[in-house]
Design a protein around this motif. Structure first.
Motif, short mmCIF file in Angstrom:
data_model
loop_
_atom_site.label_atom_id
_atom_site.label_comp_id
_atom_site.label_asym_id
_atom_site.label_seq_id
_atom_site.Cartn_x
_atom_site.Cartn_y
_atom_site.Cartn_z
N LEU A 16 0.86 -1.24 -0.12
CA LEU A 16 0.05 -0.18 -0.03
C LEU A 16 0.98 1.12 0.16
O LEU A 16 1.77 1.61 0.92
CB LEU A 16 -1.10 -0.11 1.40
N HIS A 17 1.01 2.06 -1.09
CA HIS A 17 1.91 3.07 -1.30
C HIS A 17 1.37 3.98 -0.45
O HIS A 17 2.40 5.04 -0.22
CB HIS A 17 2.07 3.43 -2.54
N LEU A 18 0.46 4.53 -0.03
CA LEU A 18 0.34 5.70 0.96
C LEU A 18 0.69 5.58 2.21
O LEU A 18 1.35 6.47 2.94
CB LEU A 18 -1.48 5.89 0.93
N THR A 19 0.69 4.50 2.77
CA THR A 19 1.16 4.18 4.30
C THR A 19 2.29 3.31 4.49
O THR A 19 2.79 3.24 5.49
CB THR A 19 0.06 3.68 5.07
N ASN A 20 2.87 2.73 3.17
CA ASN A 20 3.85 1.85 3.20
C ASN A 20 3.62 0.53 3.87
O ASN A 20 4.47 -0.21 4.36
CB ASN A 20 5.13 2.27 3.84
N ASP A 21 2.40 0.18 4.19
CA ASP A 21 1.82 -0.97 4.95
C ASP A 21 1.66 -1.92 3.65
O ASP A 21 2.04 -1.62 2.72
CB ASP A 21 0.45 -0.76 5.63
N ILE A 22 1.41 -3.40 4.23
CA ILE A 22 1.10 -4.42 3.31
C ILE A 22 -0.32 -4.95 3.54
O ILE A 22 -0.80 -4.90 4.58
CB ILE A 22 2.17 -5.61 3.59
N LEU A 23 -1.11 -5.08 2.56
CA LEU A 23 -2.23 -5.66 2.53
C LEU A 23 -2.09 -7.20 2.46
O LEU A 23 -1.68 -7.61 1.20
CB LEU A 23 -3.24 -5.24 1.49
N CYS A 24 -2.46 -7.99 3.37
CA CYS A 24 -2.08 -9.55 3.34
C CYS A 24 -3.52 -9.93 2.98
O CYS A 24 -4.45 -9.63 3.46
CB CYS A 24 -1.65 -9.62 4.79
N LYS A 25 -3.28 -11.02 2.18
CA LYS A 25 -4.61 -11.93 1.92
C LYS A 25 -5.21 -12.35 3.21
O LYS A 25 -6.58 -12.71 3.26
CB LYS A 25 -4.16 -12.89 1.06
N TYR A 26 -4.46 -12.86 4.14
CA TYR A 26 -5.06 -13.53 5.12
C TYR A 26 -5.17 -12.74 6.63
O TYR A 26 -6.12 -13.02 7.56
CB TYR A 26 -4.28 -14.79 5.77
N HIS A 27 -4.46 -11.73 6.66
CA HIS A 27 -4.28 -10.92 8.08
C HIS A 27 -4.72 -9.39 7.78
O HIS A 27 -5.02 -8.66 8.84
CB HIS A 27 -3.01 -10.92 8.53
N GLY A 28 -5.16 -9.12 6.58
CA GLY A 28 -5.54 -7.66 6.34
C GLY A 28 -4.27 -6.48 6.33
O GLY A 28 -3.44 -7.08 5.89
N VAL A 29 -4.32 -5.49 6.92
CA VAL A 29 -3.36 -4.54 6.63
C VAL A 29 -2.37 -4.71 7.77
O VAL A 29 -2.78 -4.91 8.89
CB VAL A 29 -3.80 -3.01 6.70
N ILE A 30 -1.05 -4.91 7.41
CA ILE A 30 -0.06 -5.06 8.45
C ILE A 30 1.12 -4.37 8.35
O ILE A 30 1.28 -3.73 7.36
CB ILE A 30 0.44 -6.70 8.52
N THR A 31 1.98 -4.34 9.16
CA THR A 31 3.24 -3.58 9.02
C THR A 31 4.18 -4.56 8.08
O THR A 31 4.24 -5.58 7.87
CB THR A 31 4.02 -3.27 10.29
N PRO A 32 5.28 -3.91 7.19
CA PRO A 32 5.97 -4.22 6.24
C PRO A 32 7.05 -5.26 7.03
O PRO A 32 7.37 -6.43 6.48
CB PRO A 32 6.96 -3.25 5.83
N ASP A 33 7.42 -5.31 8.20
CA ASP A 33 8.31 -6.19 9.02
C ASP A 33 7.43 -7.14 9.67
O ASP A 33 8.37 -8.25 10.34
CB ASP A 33 9.21 -5.50 10.21
N TYR A 34 6.21 -7.28 9.88
CA TYR A 34 5.60 -8.48 10.29
C TYR A 34 5.98 -9.86 9.49
O TYR A 34 6.40 -9.86 8.21
CB TYR A 34 4.07 -8.29 10.26
N VAL A 35 5.84 -10.83 10.22
CA VAL A 35 6.00 -12.29 9.50
C VAL A 35 5.07 -13.32 10.18
O VAL A 35 4.97 -13.34 11.34
CB VAL A 35 7.47 -12.68 9.29
N CYS A 36 4.49 -13.96 9.30
CA CYS A 36 3.28 -15.08 9.92
C CYS A 36 3.99 -16.48 9.31
O CYS A 36 4.68 -16.55 8.31
CB CYS A 36 2.15 -14.85 9.64
N PHE A 37 3.17 -17.60 9.59
CA PHE A 37 3.57 -18.68 9.37
C PHE A 37 3.22 -19.10 7.88
O PHE A 37 3.60 -20.13 7.32
CB PHE A 37 2.94 -19.92 10.14
N ARG A 38 2.51 -18.24 7.26
CA ARG A 38 1.95 -18.50 6.01
C ARG A 38 2.84 -17.66 4.80
O ARG A 38 2.58 -17.46 3.62
CB ARG A 38 0.52 -18.00 5.70
N TYR A 39 4.09 -17.45 5.44
CA TYR A 39 5.12 -16.58 4.69
C TYR A 39 5.39 -17.30 3.35
O TYR A 39 5.61 -18.71 3.21
CB TYR A 39 6.20 -16.31 5.24
#
Length: 101
Positions: A16-39
């Motif tokens: 997401l270019h406005l906030t530099n966040d990531i839109l995840c298919k499973y978790h919604g909007v998250i921070t870029p440094d987050y990581v989950c088991f579905r990586y």
């Protein structure tokens, strides 16, 4: 260069270019440094030039409505004149168009 295992480099995340966040298919909007088991590491080319994206694949390309050819439009960042989006390679400001189906 090895990528850090985080959602910024995940194949399932969309930037997401406005906030530099990531839109995840499973978790919604998250921070870029987050990581989950579905990586899932991206196996394809990482840059837009390597993937040979064209202007028509960019979210900044605006399709000209009155044109009989659906590939004719203009770039809202650089150009005021209409051109064929399938003929030009993507530029450095390329941002992949999100297709909602």
């Amino acid at each position: 260069m090895k990528h850090k295992k985080c959602c910024k480099s995940c194949d399932r995340g969309i930037s997401l270019h406005l906030t530099n966040d990531i839109l995840c298919k499973y978790h919604g909007v998250i921070t870029p440094d987050y990581v989950c088991f579905r990586y899932k590491e991206s196996m394809g080319p990482t840059s837009s030039k390597e993937a040979s994206f064209k202007c028509i694949h960019c979210e900044n390309f605006i399709v000209h409505i009155d044109s009989p050819n659906e590939n004719i439009g203009r770039c809202k960042l650089f150009s005021e004149r209409n051109f064929d989006g399938t003929a030009k390679n993507a530029c450095s400001k390329f941002s992949k168009k999100i297709l909602i189906s």
